[in-house]
Design a protein around this motif. Structure first.
Motif, mmCIF file in Angstrom:
data_model
loop_
_atom_site.group_PDB
_atom_site.id
_atom_site.type_symbol
_atom_site.label_atom_id
_atom_site.label_comp_id
_atom_site.label_asym_id
_atom_site.label_seq_id
_atom_site.Cartn_x
_atom_site.Cartn_y
_atom_site.Cartn_z
ATOM 1 N N ALA A 176 0.834 -1.213 0.000
ATOM 2 C CA ALA A 176 0.000 0.000 0.000
ATOM 3 C C ALA A 176 0.865 1.259 0.000
ATOM 4 O O ALA A 176 0.580 2.227 -0.714
ATOM 5 N N ALA A 196 -6.336 3.221 1.924
ATOM 6 C CA ALA A 196 -6.796 1.850 2.192
ATOM 7 C C ALA A 196 -8.013 1.920 3.102
ATOM 8 O O ALA A 196 -8.277 2.949 3.727
ATOM 9 N N ARG A 252 -7.331 -1.658 -0.828
ATOM 10 C CA ARG A 252 -6.127 -2.350 -1.311
ATOM 11 C C ARG A 252 -5.928 -3.703 -0.635
ATOM 12 O O ARG A 252 -4.896 -4.335 -0.822
#
Length: 383
Positions: A15, A108, A130
């Motif tokens: 991420a 995220a 994600r």
């Protein structure tokens, strides 16, 4: 555009790397950025190198480990999150009024810092998903219903794979945009072929990433007197318990001279210049950044037949799949790969997939698609 990115944490994760790639391209496109980090670490170091503005606001993630919600430790974490959210609210209010932000983008679903302040001030929200929280991270949201409502109320939700998109199909505002990777280092990558064929597994060293599974399949080949092979395990151990499992297995099976534990490596050339066969053994990947990196590096890929790994190998028409958790099947695929990796036809197939990955999975292409999302939001095209 003035864009505020809310980062999950500052560790070296997929991420974080994806965010850095997106940030670089957004700046190249002429956008003004501010990054909110929840702590200091690799991410903030990279932002300082790039001279990109950021602030640190201590926040709490949106989840905890499955099964911990009803424990005393879990309840204390929930209380701490509420406390952090309460005291960070004013800082986000100040940030909004000082920075004149056009769009906020959460990197995220594991972070929701500042959400109430952004909603109150009518700042459009883009939310990246994600991760497959339960399947890959072994986590669960503090409140699944509250998080679902926040995602539903976002102007747009971006899924990084069909696996993620299908999991959140209840969201009316979700769309698929594959992750992007900085492909330039892979264009310059020169493979260094060693005497032994090198098998590699890259990423966080944790039970869900399957390193022990690969080690056992590799050992089956060694016992059958495959002498021209070596194994590299690249990454950082997540727990001391799993580290001991791996080390004990290597020692018990006398594999120390042909298995290398490199620790975490950052540069693609350090990771991929010697790996001939890459194994993606994760139980369930949301996307599979390492899968794309392996293809870009020209490695032959063997992947578990689950989630993003299967999706990406099918999309790129490359590599081989094995039944996740089936060590014998993995051994057979490794044996087949040892022959294939030397064949001209297979090398041509790998090259074709590599060229496709350079186009479809570049950070530039990813950023171009995301900027279109921003523009549509600001033009009130999404209703």
């Amino acid at each position: 555009m003035r864009i505020c990115y809310i980062a999950t944490n500052s560790e070296i994760t997929g991420a974080t790397l994806s965010l850095l790639g997106l940030i670089d391209e957004m700046i190249n496109m002429g956008n003004e950025l501010l990054i909110v980090a929840m702590n200091r670490g690799y991410l903030t170091e990279e932002l300082e190198k790039r001279k990109i503005r950021y602030i640190v606001i201590s926040t709490f993630p949106t989840y905890l480990r499955i099964g911990n919600k009803r424990t005393l430790k879990g309840r204390l974490r929930i209380m701490r999150k509420k406390w952090f959210d309460f005291f960070s609210y004013k800082r986000f209010e100040q940030l909004i009024h000082l920075e004149k932000i056009d769009i906020v983008h959460y990197n995220a679903s594991t972070i929701d810092a500042g959400y109430k302040a952004f909603k109150k001030n009518n700042i459009p929200i883009v939310w990246h998903i994600r991760e497959l929280l339960e399947e890959d991270l072994g986590g669960e949201f503090f409140s699944k219903n509250q998080m679902k409502k926040k995602l539903s109320d976002a102007n747009r939700v971006i899924a990084i794979s069909k696996s993620v998109e299908e999991k959140y199909e209840c969201l009316h505002n979700i769309q698929l945009i594959y992750n992007g990777i900085d492909v330039d280092p892979f264009r310059k990558l020169i493979k260094r072929h060693e005497r032994k064929i090198c098998i590699g597994i890259v990423g966080r060293i944790t039970e869900k990433k399957g390193q022990l599974e690969v080690l056992k399949a590799f050992n089956l080949l060694v016992k059958r007197e495959f002498s021209d092979i070596s194994l590299k395990i690249i990454g950082e151990f997540e727990t001391e318990e799993y580290k001991q499992k791996i080390l004990n297995y290597i020692n018990d099976e006398s594999l120390g001279n042909i298995v290398e534990l490199t620790g975490p490596l950052k540069k693609p050339e350090e990771i991929w210049n010697t790996i001939d066969i890459a194994v993606i053994a994760s139980h369930f990947e949301a996307f599979g950044r390492v899968t794309i990196e392996a293809v870009l590096a020209g490695s032959l890929v063997i992947g578990a037949d689950t989630g993003g790994t299967k999706e990406l190998l099918d999309y790129l028409q490359t590599g081989m799949l094995y039944q996740q958790g089936n060590i014998k099947d993995l051994e057979e695929k490794l044996e087949a790969a040892l022959t294939l990796v030397k064949e001209v036809r297979e090398k041509e197939k790998i090259q074709k997939s590599k060229e496709k990955a350079f186009i479809d999975f570049s950070a530039k292409e990813n950023a171009r698609k995301i900027e279109i999302v921003y523009q549509k939001i600001l033009s009130n095209i999404y209703i």
